[in-house]
Scaffold this motif. Structure first.
Motif, PDB file in Angstrom:
ATOM      1  N   THR A 225       9.791  -4.641 -17.954  1.00 41.13           N
ATOM      2  CA  THR A 225       9.890  -4.030 -19.282  1.00 41.13           C
ATOM      3  C   THR A 225       8.517  -3.699 -19.848  1.00 41.13           C
ATOM      4  O   THR A 225       7.513  -4.326 -19.530  1.00 41.13           O
ATOM      5  CB  THR A 225      10.666  -4.927 -20.264  1.00 41.13           C
ATOM      6  N   HIS A 226       8.490  -2.651 -20.614  1.00 44.45           N
ATOM      7  CA  HIS A 226       7.296  -2.246 -21.316  1.00 44.45           C
ATOM      8  C   HIS A 226       7.233  -2.886 -22.695  1.00 44.45           C
ATOM      9  O   HIS A 226       6.181  -2.925 -23.324  1.00 44.45           O
ATOM     10  CB  HIS A 226       7.335  -0.721 -21.540  1.00 44.45           C
ATOM     11  N   ASN A 227       8.406  -3.325 -23.104  1.00 50.23           N
ATOM     12  CA  ASN A 227       8.555  -3.744 -24.484  1.00 50.23           C
ATOM     13  C   ASN A 227       8.370  -5.255 -24.558  1.00 50.23           C
ATOM     14  O   ASN A 227       9.212  -6.033 -24.105  1.00 50.23           O
ATOM     15  CB  ASN A 227       9.965  -3.323 -24.923  1.00 50.23           C
TER      16      ASN A 227
ATOM     17  N   TYR B  25       0.827  -1.200   0.000  1.00 46.08           N
ATOM     18  CA  TYR B  25       0.000   0.000   0.000  1.00 46.08           C
ATOM     19  C   TYR B  25       0.864   1.254   0.000  1.00 46.08           C
ATOM     20  O   TYR B  25       1.890   1.320   0.669  1.00 46.08           O
ATOM     21  CB  TYR B  25      -0.880   0.055   1.251  1.00 46.08           C
ATOM     22  N   TYR B  26       0.444   2.233  -0.785  1.00 45.22           N
ATOM     23  CA  TYR B  26       0.976   3.593  -0.613  1.00 45.22           C
ATOM     24  C   TYR B  26      -0.112   4.374   0.107  1.00 45.22           C
ATOM     25  O   TYR B  26      -1.093   4.784  -0.515  1.00 45.22           O
ATOM     26  CB  TYR B  26       1.243   4.260  -1.957  1.00 45.22           C
ATOM     27  N   GLY B  27       0.043   4.562   1.400  1.00 43.51           N
ATOM     28  CA  GLY B  27      -1.046   5.193   2.145  1.00 43.51           C
ATOM     29  C   GLY B  27      -2.293   4.343   2.011  1.00 43.51           C
ATOM     30  O   GLY B  27      -2.302   3.167   2.365  1.00 43.51           O
TER      31      GLY B  27
ATOM     32  N   PRO C 200       0.634  -3.041 -18.151  1.00 42.76           N
ATOM     33  CA  PRO C 200       0.487  -1.625 -18.518  1.00 42.76           C
ATOM     34  C   PRO C 200       1.052  -0.704 -17.435  1.00 42.76           C
ATOM     35  O   PRO C 200       1.250  -1.107 -16.299  1.00 42.76           O
ATOM     36  CB  PRO C 200      -1.020  -1.445 -18.665  1.00 42.76           C
ATOM     37  N   SER C 201       1.263   0.505 -17.809  1.00 42.01           N
ATOM     38  CA  SER C 201       1.815   1.492 -16.889  1.00 42.01           C
ATOM     39  C   SER C 201       0.959   1.613 -15.637  1.00 42.01           C
ATOM     40  O   SER C 201      -0.267   1.605 -15.718  1.00 42.01           O
ATOM     41  CB  SER C 201       1.893   2.839 -17.598  1.00 42.01           C
ATOM     42  N   GLY C 202       1.617   1.684 -14.501  1.00 41.40           N
ATOM     43  CA  GLY C 202       0.897   1.870 -13.246  1.00 41.40           C
ATOM     44  C   GLY C 202       0.346   0.602 -12.643  1.00 41.40           C
ATOM     45  O   GLY C 202      -0.354   0.632 -11.638  1.00 41.40           O
ATOM     46  N   CYS C 203       0.667  -0.568 -13.242  1.00 47.69           N
ATOM     47  CA  CYS C 203       0.071  -1.799 -12.749  1.00 47.69           C
ATOM     48  C   CYS C 203       0.798  -2.323 -11.522  1.00 47.69           C
ATOM     49  O   CYS C 203       0.365  -3.266 -10.889  1.00 47.69           O
ATOM     50  CB  CYS C 203       0.070  -2.867 -13.844  1.00 47.69           C
ATOM     51  N   GLY C 204       1.965  -1.737 -11.190  1.00 43.53           N
ATOM     52  CA  GLY C 204       2.643  -2.152  -9.965  1.00 43.53           C
ATOM     53  C   GLY C 204       3.922  -2.932 -10.197  1.00 43.53           C
ATOM     54  O   GLY C 204       4.499  -3.462  -9.242  1.00 43.53           O
ATOM     55  N   LYS C 205       4.388  -3.024 -11.427  1.00 46.30           N
ATOM     56  CA  LYS C 205       5.608  -3.787 -11.714  1.00 46.30           C
ATOM     57  C   LYS C 205       6.785  -3.254 -10.915  1.00 46.30           C
ATOM     58  O   LYS C 205       7.497  -4.017 -10.239  1.00 46.30           O
ATOM     59  CB  LYS C 205       5.971  -3.685 -13.206  1.00 46.30           C
ATOM     60  N   SER C 206       6.995  -1.947 -10.984  1.00 44.77           N
ATOM     61  CA  SER C 206       8.138  -1.375 -10.293  1.00 44.77           C
ATOM     62  C   SER C 206       8.001  -1.567  -8.789  1.00 44.77           C
ATOM     63  O   SER C 206       8.946  -1.938  -8.107  1.00 44.77           O
ATOM     64  CB  SER C 206       8.256   0.117 -10.577  1.00 44.77           C
ATOM     65  N   THR C 207       6.821  -1.281  -8.299  1.00 46.51           N
ATOM     66  CA  THR C 207       6.590  -1.445  -6.871  1.00 46.51           C
ATOM     67  C   THR C 207       6.957  -2.861  -6.434  1.00 46.51           C
ATOM     68  O   THR C 207       7.657  -3.062  -5.441  1.00 46.51           O
ATOM     69  CB  THR C 207       5.104  -1.172  -6.552  1.00 46.51           C
ATOM     70  N   PHE C 208       6.484  -3.834  -7.200  1.00 53.44           N
ATOM     71  CA  PHE C 208       6.725  -5.218  -6.832  1.00 53.44           C
ATOM     72  C   PHE C 208       8.221  -5.547  -6.915  1.00 53.44           C
ATOM     73  O   PHE C 208       8.785  -6.164  -6.007  1.00 53.44           O
ATOM     74  CB  PHE C 208       5.913  -6.138  -7.755  1.00 53.44           C
TER      75      PHE C 208
ATOM     76  N   ASP D 197      14.838  -2.315 -13.666  1.00 54.56           N
ATOM     77  CA  ASP D 197      13.543  -1.685 -13.901  1.00 54.56           C
ATOM     78  C   ASP D 197      13.588  -0.937 -15.229  1.00 54.56           C
ATOM     79  O   ASP D 197      14.071   0.180 -15.298  1.00 54.56           O
ATOM     80  CB  ASP D 197      13.223  -0.733 -12.744  1.00 54.56           C
ATOM     81  N   GLU D 198      13.078  -1.563 -16.268  1.00 54.55           N
ATOM     82  CA  GLU D 198      13.106  -0.993 -17.612  1.00 54.55           C
ATOM     83  C   GLU D 198      14.480  -0.434 -17.961  1.00 54.55           C
ATOM     84  O   GLU D 198      14.620   0.753 -18.272  1.00 54.55           O
ATOM     85  CB  GLU D 198      12.062   0.120 -17.736  1.00 54.55           C
ATOM     86  N   PRO D 199      15.497  -1.277 -17.923  1.00 53.69           N
ATOM     87  CA  PRO D 199      16.869  -0.780 -18.053  1.00 53.69           C
ATOM     88  C   PRO D 199      17.165  -0.198 -19.430  1.00 53.69           C
ATOM     89  O   PRO D 199      18.149   0.517 -19.576  1.00 53.69           O
ATOM     90  CB  PRO D 199      17.715  -2.015 -17.806  1.00 53.69           C
TER      91      PRO D 199
HETATM   92  N1  LIG Z   1       5.618   6.820  -3.990  1.00 51.37           N
HETATM   93  C1  LIG Z   1       4.364   6.542  -4.345  1.00 51.37           C
HETATM   94  N2  LIG Z   1       3.358   7.076  -3.635  1.00 51.37           N
HETATM   95  C2  LIG Z   1       2.081   6.835  -3.983  1.00 51.37           C
HETATM   96  N3  LIG Z   1       1.701   6.083  -5.016  1.00 51.37           N
HETATM   97  C3  LIG Z   1       2.663   5.526  -5.775  1.00 51.37           C
HETATM   98  C4  LIG Z   1       4.038   5.737  -5.484  1.00 51.37           C
HETATM   99  N4  LIG Z   1       4.779   5.095  -6.390  1.00 51.37           N
HETATM  100  C5  LIG Z   1       3.890   4.494  -7.231  1.00 51.37           C
HETATM  101  N5  LIG Z   1       2.617   4.739  -6.850  1.00 51.37           N
HETATM  102  C6  LIG Z   1       1.395   4.256  -7.489  1.00 51.37           C
HETATM  103  O1  LIG Z   1       1.384   2.875  -7.438  1.00 51.37           O
HETATM  104  C7  LIG Z   1       0.924   2.305  -8.651  1.00 51.37           C
HETATM  105  C8  LIG Z   1       1.955   1.349  -9.185  1.00 51.37           C
HETATM  106  O2  LIG Z   1       3.109   2.121  -9.518  1.00 51.37           O
HETATM  107  P1  LIG Z   1       4.362   1.437 -10.214  1.00 51.37           P
HETATM  108  O3  LIG Z   1       5.407   2.483 -10.312  1.00 51.37           O
HETATM  109  O4  LIG Z   1       4.698   0.216  -9.468  1.00 51.37           O
HETATM  110  O5  LIG Z   1       3.780   1.096 -11.636  1.00 51.37           O
HETATM  111  P2  LIG Z   1       4.548   0.473 -12.902  1.00 51.37           P
HETATM  112  O6  LIG Z   1       3.811  -0.725 -13.271  1.00 51.37           O
HETATM  113  O7  LIG Z   1       5.983   0.363 -12.623  1.00 51.37           O
HETATM  114  O8  LIG Z   1       4.287   1.611 -13.951  1.00 51.37           O
HETATM  115  P3  LIG Z   1       5.297   2.120 -15.080  1.00 51.37           P
HETATM  116  O9  LIG Z   1       5.287   1.114 -16.122  1.00 51.37           O
HETATM  117  O10 LIG Z   1       4.672   3.416 -15.488  1.00 51.37           O
HETATM  118  O11 LIG Z   1       6.633   2.308 -14.414  1.00 51.37           O
HETATM  119  C9  LIG Z   1       0.679   3.467  -9.580  1.00 51.37           C
HETATM  120  O12 LIG Z   1      -0.714   3.714  -9.612  1.00 51.37           O
HETATM  121  C10 LIG Z   1       1.389   4.625  -8.959  1.00 51.37           C
HETATM  122  O13 LIG Z   1       0.669   5.809  -9.165  1.00 51.37           O
END
Ligand SMILES: Nc1ncnc2c1ncn2[C@@H]1O[C@H](COP(=O)(O)OP(=O)(O)OP(=O)(O)O)[C@@H](O)[C@H]1O
Ligand SMILES: Nc1ncnc2c1ncn2[C@@H]1O[C@H](COP(=O)(O)OP(=O)(O)OP(=O)(O)O)[C@@H](O)[C@H]1O
Ligand SMILES: [Mg+2]
Ligand SMILES: [Mg+2]
Ligand SMILES: O=P([O-])([O-])[O-]
Lengths: 291, 253, 285, 308, 253
Positions: free
Chosen positions: B205-207, B15-17, B40-48, B174-176
Motif C-alpha cells: 500500500t501507498h497509503n 533483477y530485471y535485466g 516510495p514508488s519504485g522501491c520494489g514492493k510489487s516486485t517483491f 497489490d494496492e487493492p
Molecule cells: N518489467 C519490468 N522490467 C524492468 N524493470 C521493471 C519492471 N517492473 C518493474 N521494474 C522496475 O523495478 C523497480 C521496482 O518496481 P516495482 O513495481 O516493484 O515498484 P513498486 O515499489 O511497486 O512501485 P509502485 O509503488 O509505483 O507500484 C522500479 O524501478 C521499476 O522501474
C-alpha cells in the motif's frame, strides 16, 4: 500568402475527395454496366438459375455456380488460415520469447507480400501433384489446392491482426488469469482469446474478404468451369476467374459478354463491401473498449 | 527458525535485466494476519510481493537469487508446479481486473480451470465466496450480468471473491484500494480486516494510514532494500531507522 | 491423472502444436522458395534478362516483362504518390474530426478492401474505354495508382500521427503558416514513415496481374515500350502466361521469372522494413 | 513475285522498315503467327508485331471494326462478320496458311478410350447433354462409372465453331458445362492432369504435348475416307482421311492496312515461311504451289487497294 | 487606461468544448520586464499564456470570449494575420523542441519562412541570436551539426535563440526550465534575467522560487481564475488573498 494557403488546402482536399470519386466511380461503372445486363436478364434469374453459361448458345445466367466456387475456395482457405493463423498468434503472444516474436512476425508477414501469380504457380505445379499422390481422383484444376495455397497466403492477415488484438488486451487480465493458477493454454483460450474476440473476428472477416477477391491463384489453379458444387476435387470457377477468363479473350465493348463481367463484378463487390463494412464497424465499436 | 512462518524470503535478490530491483532481502511472514509492504514508488514492493506466487516468472529478463519458502518449502524448486502454487496463493491487483464475463463466470473461473463443472458445486462456491467478499447482497440478483457493469469497488471485491473461490491460504494484494474512491476503499479495508482471521494476507500500500489501520506487521522498503520490518505499531510509533521515520512523517516519497 | 496434470499436458501439447503452426507457413514458404531457386536459378543469365519473348522456351526472355514492370512502377509512383500523400496530409492535418473526415476515413478503409480485379473493371471502363487510352502503360499505371492509393494514404496518416505536436507548435510559434509548417517540418520529419508506405504500395503494384489483365495488357509484346501510350506486359502477366503453358521448359522460365519478381518485391519490402526499423530507432520525441 | 523477294531482302538489309503490325485472333493459329513474328524480327527489327489471342471470334470482331491489321482464324469468316466489315468500309483478303487436325484428347493414363465415334462425340457435346451426360459409362456402357470432365475452347474460338458444326451439326451450339478457355494451353493443362478428362483442340497443341496426352481416334463411320477409327497425324490430315475434323487455318488482311509497307512485308514474309514454320509448330503445310498462289492473290489485293 | 501596457486581457473567458478553462480574467502586462504566471497544475496558466499568440486557435472546440490587446490592438480581430502576430510574439515551450535539423537551420527557420535566404543576413542573425541566448560559444564550431545532439539545456537555449532570431518584442515561455537539470535551469534563468532588458517576457512556472527570482510581476491562478496579480515581491511577502498564501507556503498544489 493567404490565397496560397487556401489554394494548397483546396488541392489537398481535392486529393482526399478523389478517394470518394474512386468509390463513386467503382459503383457507377459496376451499376451502369450491369444495368444493361439486368435489362436482358432478370435479377431473379441471375440469383436462382443453377447454371452459368452466358457465353453459349443455350444461355443460363445463374451466378450461383460462380458464387459456389468462390465460397468453396474461400472456405478452404479459411479452414487452413484460421487454425494456423490463430494458433500462431496465440503462440507468439503467450509462449514465444519476445525476441522470437519480433523476428517471426515480420517474416510471417512476408507471406502476404508474395505476388499471387507466384502462389498460383505453387498451387498448380507443386501442391496439386503432391496431393494427387494421396487423392488420385483430384483433377489438375481444383478448388482444393487453390484454397490451401490461398490459405497459406492469408495466414499473416489472421496471425498479425489477431496478435495485435491479443496483445492489446490489458496486462491486468492476463495477470488475473495467471494469478488464479491458469496454465498459459487456459489463459490464452479462456481469457485472452475471448477478450480479443472482436479483433480476431475482424481479422478473420478481412481475411475472408481478401480470399473472396483473390484472383490469380484461382485463375491459375482452380479451373474455369462454373459448376454448382462443393466438391473440392474438380475444376470449378470463381467470380474473379470468370472475369479474368472473359478479359483474356479481350472483350468487345458493349457485348453481352462485356456486361456479364460487370454483373459478376458487382456481385463480388457487394460481398467484399459488406465484409469490409462489418469489420470496420466492429473495429470502431470495440476500439476503445479497454481505455 | 524455531517458529513456523508462512513465508520466508532468504537472501533474495531480483533483477530485471541489469537492473537490481530487490537487494538481499530476508523477511518472514507470520501465518494468518496482515503484513503490509510500504515504501516510495519504485522501491520494489510489487516486485517483491509477486515473488510469492511467481508472477514475475514470465517477465523477459527477470532473474532471482535466494530462496522463497512457503510452509517451509522452496517455491522455486524445479518440481514445483506454478499453477498449483497459485491456487494456494491468491492474488488481487491494483486495478480491478474482472474478466469480461458474467459475475458468476468470474467467480467460478478458478474452479472451471481445475475441471470442476458441476453446477451445484459452482453455485455453492459462488455464494460462499461472494459472501466472504461482502458482495453477495449487492449482486445476487444479477449473477449472470457482465462483471464489467459493476462499480470499481464492487469489481475489486469481485476479484477478491474470485481469488477466494479456489480456497487459497494466502492472499497477496497489490494496492487493492488505491484505484478506488474513499468509500469503496473503506469497504475493502473492512473486508481485509475480516479475512485476516482465516487467511495470511500480504498487502502493498501507498497509503500509510491504511497500512496502520489494517496490518499487524509492516515492512518498509527503500530502493530495493528492506529498511525496517516489525509490528505495525512499533514501526509507526517508534521506528528504528532514520529513513523510516522520514518516510512515515512525509519527509519524502 | 489429476486435472492439473491434464491441464499441464494440454498446455505442453499446445505449445508444440503452436510452434508447429507458427512455422508451418514459413516452412512451406521455404520449401517453395528452394524449389523455385533450384528450378529457376540456372536459367537466369544475361540472355534471359535481355531477350524478347519467343515460342521456344530456351530462347524466351523477360526483357519486355521487366521493362514493363519498371515502367509501371515509375508511372504508378508518379501518379499515386502526390495524390496519396496529399490526401493523407489533408485528412491528418486539415480535415480532422469533421463529419466529412469521418466519411472519408470509412471510405478509404473500404477502398482498401476492394478486390484488385474490381479496380481492373474500373480501369477498363474509365481509362480504356471512356478516355480511350487503350491497353496502354498509362491505363495500367492509372488503374494501379487507384489501387494503391488507400495504402499510401493510410501509411501517410500514420507517419504524420507519429510526429509530436511540439514540432508543429515550434514552427507555428515562429510565424510559420500551416502549410509552411507541414511542408518544412512535418513532412520531412515524417518522410521515413511515408516512404515506407510508398514502397510497400509499389511492391503491391509490382505484384498485381489481375487488374492489368482486365484492362487488356497483352502477353505477347515483343518490344520494349518507349512511351506511356505503348502496349505492355509485366512480369506477373508473363509468369501467368507461361504458367498456363504445359511444357516443362516454360515452367523453368516461370521459376526464373519468379525469382526476378520476388527479388524485386523482397527488395522493396526489405527497404520498407529497414526504413521502419530506422524510424523506430531514430530520435525519441 | 521475284520483285517481292528482292524487296523483302532489300528492306531487311537496310532495316528501314518500321511501324507496327497488329495481329489478333485464333489461338490455334497463334503458334504459327508467333513463330512468323519472331522470325520477322530478324528481317525487320524495327517493326513491332503484336499478337493477341482472343479466339477467332474475338479477333474477327476487332478485325471487322478495323482495330487490327490481320486476324488469325481457324475457320472462315462468317456472314455476320463480313457484313460488319463492309459497314466499316473494310475489305479483306483470306489467305490459308496451313492445315490442322482438330484433335480429341484424353489423359495419358486413360486406358479405356482408344477410339470414339462421331455419334458418341455428339452425345457428349450437344446442348442436351448439359447436366445429363455426366459419366463416362453413359457414353459407352463398358467405360467406367466415373464423372467425365470436359475441356474445350471458349465460344469466341473458331475451333469451337468448327467442332460444333462438324460434330453437333450446328455451329456455336453445345453444352456449356465444361472448362472453356480461349487459351488452348489451359486445356492441355487441364486434360493432362485430370484422369477423367476429355477435350479437343488444334493438333499443334497435341503434338507439342504428346507425352502428357493421348489422342483419340475418331470413327466417322464413313468407309470412303479410311476404315474405322482414325488418329490425327500429318499423313491422315494431309490425305484427308482424318475427317471431318481436318480443316484449313487462315489469316485475313485488312485492305487499309496493306497501304502500310510493313504490313505488306509481314504478310509476304508470312507466306514465304508458313510452310516451314507451320510444320515446325505442329501443323501441316499446304502444298507448295498453294503458297505461291496466295502470294499472287495478295499482291493483287494490295495493288487494287493502293489504286483506290 | 492612462498607462501604456504591452498586453491587456479584458474579461477573457476560454472554453475547451464545454469545459470552462479561463474564467473572466482581466490582466495587463507591463512593457519590458518579466511577468510570471503561477498556480497549481491544470489551473489554466498555459491556456492563458497561449492566448497571447493565438496558439489555441487550432484546437478543436476551443472558444474565446473577451479581448486580448497587444499594443492596444485586439489580436483577435478578423484582419489580424496570425503568422505576423507570432513573429512579434515569440514562444518557448516546456520541452525543448528543436527541429530535427542543424543548429544553423533551427535558428534561421523563422527568417527562411519569411523568404529571407541571403547567406550573409542569415549568418549574422545566427551569430547574434545565439549570442543573445548565451549559446554561441558552445556551438559556434558545430553550427551545421544536428540540433538533436545538444543537451537538453542547450536545446532550450537554442529554442530561445530561434525565437529571438525573428526579433520579436515579446517572449512567452511555458515552464521553459522545468524539463531541465538544475544547472541548465539556472542558465535559463540567468538568460531570462538578461533578456528582460529588451523584451517583454511572460513566463509560466511551477517553481515558486524561480518565479520569485526572475519576475517583476506575478499572477496567481486557481482553477481558471486570476486570484491575485501584483509585484512579485508583494505577492510573495504579503499576499492579499488567503488562497495565494496557502499556495505559496505549500499548503496545496
Ligand atoms: N518489467 C519490468 N522490467 C524492468 N524493470 C521493471 C519492471 N517492473 C518493474 N521494474 C522496475 O523495478 C523497480 C521496482 O518496481 P516495482 O513495481 O516493484 O515498484 P513498486 O515499489 O511497486 O512501485 P509502485 O509503488 O509505483 O507500484 C522500479 O524501478 C521499476 O522501474
Ligand atoms: N486541448 C484541450 N482540450 C480540452 N481540455 C484541455 C485542453 N488543454 C487543456 N485542457 C484543460 O484545461 C485546463 C487548463 O489546462 P492548462 O494546460 O492551461 O493548465 P496549466 O495550468 O498549464 O497546467 P500545467 O501546470 O499542468 O501545465 C486543464 O483542466 C486541462 O485539462
Ligand atoms: Mg507497485
Ligand atoms: Mg501548462
Ligand atoms: O483457334 P481458335 O482459338 O479460334 O479456336
Amino acid at each position: 500568402m493567404r490565397i496560397k494557403e487556401k489554394v494548397i488546402e483546396s488541392m489537398l482536399a481535392l486529393a482526399a475527395i478523389l478517394t470518394v470519386l474512386i468509390t463513386v466511380g467503382i459503383i457507377w461503372v459496376l451499376v451502369s454496366e450491369s444495368f444493361g445486363f439486368f435489362q436482358e436478364v432478370s435479377i431473379f434469374r441471375f440469383l436462382t438459375e443453377t447454371e452459368w453459361t452466358p457465353l453459349f448458345a443455350d444461355k443460363k445466367f445463374g451466378i450461383m455456380p460462380l458464387v459456389a466456387g468462390t465460397f468453396l475456395t474461400t472456405l478452404i482457405a479459411i479452414a487452413v488460415a484460421l487454425p494456423l493463423g490463430l494458433t500462431a498468434a496465440i503462440y507468439l503472444n503467450e509462449y514465444a520469447p519476445g525476441r522470437m516474436r519480433q523476428i517471426v512476425k515480420p517474416v510471417l508477414e512476408l507471406l502476404a507480400t508474395i505476388p499471387t501469380v507466384v502462389y498460383g504457380f505453387f498451387a498448380l505445379t507443386v501442391v496439386t501433384p503432391f496431393l494427387q499422390n494421396f487423392i488420385p481422383a483430384l483433377a489438375g484444376f481444383n478448388a482444393l489446392s487453390a484454397g490451401i495455397v490461398m490459405g497459406i497466403m492469408i495466414i499473416p492477415m489472421i496471425s498479425s491482426l489477431s496478435e495485435d488484438a491479443i496483445s492489446a488486451v490489458p496486462r491486468s487480465l492476463r495477470d488475473a488469469a495467471y494469478g488464479m493458477g491458469s496454465t498459459p493454454f487456459q489463459t490464452a483460450f479462456k481469457v485472452m482469446v475471448p477478450a480479443a474476440s472482436s479483433g480476431i473476428v475482424v481479422s478473420v472477416i478481412l481475411a475472408i474478404s481478401r480470399a473472396v477477391g483473390e484472383t490469380m491463384i484461382v485463375a491459375i489453379a482452380a479451373g474455369q468451369q462454373p459448376r454448382l458444387t462443393l466438391n473440392p476435387l474438380v475444376p470449378i470457377e470463381t467470380i474473379t476467374t470468370y472475369i479474368v477468363q472473359v478479359s483474356l479473350g479481350d472483350v468487345p465493348h458493349g457485348s453481352l459478354e462485356y456486361k456479364t463481367i460487370f454483373a459478376a463484378g458487382i456481385t463480388l463487390f457487394v460481398f467484399t463491401f459488406l465484409l469490409n463494412n462489418i469489420s470496420f464497424w466492429i473495429r470502431r465499436k470495440y476500439q476503445e473498449k479497454y481505455d | 527458525m524455531s517458529k513456523q512462518y508462512k513465508f520466508e524470503a532468504k537472501e533474495v535478490n531480483a533483477y530485471y535485466g541489469d537492473f537490481h530491483a530487490i537487494k538481499g532481502i530476508n523477511l518472514a511472514v507470520e501465518e494468518k494476519g496482515v503484513t503490509a509492504f510500504i515504501g516510495p514508488s519504485g522501491c520494489g514492493k510489487s516486485t517483491f510481493l509477486r515473488l510469492f506466487n511467481r508472477m514475475n516468472d514470465y517477465i523477459e529478463g527477470f532473474r532471482l537469487e535466494g530462496k522463497i519458502l512457503l510452509d517451509n518449502k522452496d517455491i522455486y524448486r524445479k518440481k514445483v508446479q506454478v499453477d498449483e502454487l497459485r491456487k494456494k496463493v491468491g492474488m488481487v491487483f491494483q486495478k480491478p481486473n474482472p474478466f469480461p464475463k458474467s459475475i458468476f463466470e468470474n467467480v467460478v473461473y478458478g474452479l472451471r480451470i481445475q475441471g470442476i463443472n458441476k453446477k451445484k458445486v459452482l453455485e455453492e462456491a459462488v455464494e460462499s465466496s461472494l459472501k466472504q467478499a461482502a458482495l453477495w447482497d449487492e449482486v445476487k440478483d444479477k449473477l449472470h450480468k457482465s462483471a464489467l457493469a459493476l462499480s470499481g469497488g464492487q469489481q475489486q471485491r469481485l476479484c477478491i471473491a474470485r481469488a477466494l473461490a479456489i480456497e487459497p491460504t494466502v492472499l497477496l494484494m497489490d494496492e487493492p484500494a488505491s484505484a478506488l474512491d474513499p468509500i469503496s476503499s473503506a469497504k475493502i479495508e473492512e473486508l481485509i480486516y475480516e479475512l485476516k482471521e482465516q487467511y495470511t494476507i500480504v498487502i502493498v500500500t501507498h497509503n500509510m494510514q491504511q497500512a496502520g489501520r489494517v496490518s499487524d506487521y509492516t515492512a518498509f522498503f527503500l530502493s530495493g532494500e528492506l529498511v525496517e520490518y516489525s509490528k505495525t505499531k512499533t514501526l509507526f510509533t517508534s521506528p528504528h531507522d532514520k529513513r523510516t521515520q522520514n518516510y512515515i512523517t512525509g519527509r519524502f516519497g | 491423472m489429476t486435472n492439473s496434470e491434464l491441464n499441464r499436458l494440454k498446455d505442453k501439447i499446445f505449445q508444440v502444436f503452436g510452434l508447429f503452426c507458427t512455422f508451418l507457413g514459413l516452412v512451406v514458404l521455404a520449401i517453395f522458395l528452394i524449389d523455385i531457386l533450384l528450378e529457376g536459378l540456372g536459367r537466369i543469365d544475361w540472355d534471359f534478362l535481355t531477350s524478347l519473348p519467343s515460342r521456344k522456351a530456351s530462347r524466351a526472355g523477360i526483357l519486355t516483362a521487366w521493362a514493363g514492370t519498371l515502367w509501371i512502377l515509375v508511372l504508378t509512383a508518379i501518379i499515386a504518390i502526390p495524390l496519396g500523400v496529399s490526401a493523407g496530409v489533408y485528412l491528418e492535418e486539415y480535415g480532422k474530426k469533421s463529419k466529412m473526415a469521418n466519411f472519408l476515413e470509412i471510405n478509404i478503409s473500404n477502398l482498401a478492401g476492394v478486390p484488385s480485379i474490381i479496380y481492373g473493371l474500373l480501369g477498363l471502363e474509365i481509362f480504356v474505354r471512356q478516355m480511350h487510352l487503350g491497353g496502354s502503360l498509362l491505363s495500367g499505371a492509372l488503374t494501379l495508382s487507384l489501387l494503391v492509393l488507400p495504402i499510401i494514404i493510410v501509411t501517410t496518416r500514420e507517419a504524420l500521427k507519429a510526429i509530436p505536436q511540439s514540432l508543429r507548435d515550434a514552427s507555428s510559434a515562429l510565424g510559420a503558416s500551416k502549410w509552411q509548417t507541414i511542408w518544412m517540418q512535418v513532412l520531412p520529419a515524417a518522410s521515413g514513415g511515408i516512404m515506407t508506405g510508398i514502397i510497400l504500395s509499389l511492391s503491391r503494384a509490382v505484384g498485381e496481374a489481375a487488374p492489368l489483365i482486365v484492362i487488356g495488357a497483352l502477353a505477347y509484346v515483343p518490344f520494349v515500350p518507349e512511351t506511356p501510350m505503348d502496349e505492355f506486359t509485366v512480369l506477373p502477366i508473363q509468369i501467368f502466361n507461361w504458367v498456363t503453358r504445359p511444357q516443362e521448359e516454360f515452367l523453368i522460365n516461370v521459376a526464373a521469372a519468379i525469382i526476378v519478381l520476388l527479388l524485386i518485391t523482397f527488395m522493396l519490402n526489405g527497404v520498407a522494413v529497414y526504413l521502419r526499423y530506422r524510424q523506430q530507432k531514430k530520435v525519441k520525441w | 513475285l521475284g520483285s517481292c523477294g528482292s524487296q523483302n531482302s532489300k528492306s531487311g538489309a537496310n532495316g528501314e522498315l518500321s511501324g507496327s503490325v497488329q495481329v489478333d485472333g485464333s489461338s490455334t493459329v497463334y503458334p504459327v503467327t508467333e513463330a512468323v513474328a519472331e522470325e520477322f524480327r530478324r528481317e525487320a527489327p524495327d517493326v513491332r508485331v503484336t499478337v493477341g489471342v482472343s479466339g477467332t471470334g474475338g479477333g474477327m470482331k476487332k478485325f471487322s471494326r478495323g482495330e487490327i491489321d490481320i486476324v488469325d482464324a481457324s475457320r472462315a469468316i462468317n456472314e455476320a462478320e463480313s457484313a460488319v466489315a463492309k459497314e466499316n468500309n473494310i475489305s479483306f483478303v483470306e489467305l490459308p496458311v496451313a492445315y490442322d487436325g482438330l484433335t480429341v484428347v484424353v489423359h495419358s493414363e486413360n486406358d479405356w478410350v482408344e477410339e470414339i465415334t462421331l455419334a458418341e462425340l455428339k452425345k457428349i457435346w450437344e446442348p442436351a447433354a448439359q447436366g445429363t451426360i455426366t459419366h463416362w459409362n453413359q457414353v459407352r456402357p463398358e467405360w467406367p462409372n466415373e464423372e467425365i470432365h470436359l475441356y474445350g475452347p471458349g465460344v469466341e474460338s473458331g475451333t469451337y465453331d468448327y467442332f460444333t458444326e462438324a460434330i453437333v451439326g450446328e455451329s456455336h451450339s453445345s453444352r456449356g458445362d465444361y472448362t472453356a478457355s480461349e487459351d488452348d494451353n489451359v486445356l492441355v493443362q487441364g486434360v493432362s492432369t485430370d484422369p477423367y478428362a476429355l477435350g479437343f483442340f488444334g493438333y499443334a497443341y497435341y503434338e507439342e504435348n504428346q507425352d502428357k496426352l493421348k489422342a483419340v481416334a475418331v470413327d466417322d463411320q464413313n468407309e470412303s475416307n479410311g476404315q474405322g477409327a482414325i488418329l490425327p497425324s500429318r499423313e491422315t490430315v494431309k490425305e484427308g482421311t482424318y475427317a471431318p475434323l481436318s480443316r484449313p487455318l487462315f489469316i485475313y488482311v485488312n485492305s487499309n492496312a496493306t497501304k502500310r509497307p510493313e504490313v505488306v512485308e509481314f504478310v509476304n514474309f508470312y507466306l514465304d515461311n508458313a510452310a516451314t514454320l507451320s510444320e515446325e509448330v505442329g501443323y501441316i503445310q499446304l502444298p507448295e504451289e498453294n503458297y505461291q498462289e496466295q502470294k499472287k492473290k495478295f499482291e493483287q489485293f494490295v495493288q487494287e487497294n493502293s489504286q483506290q
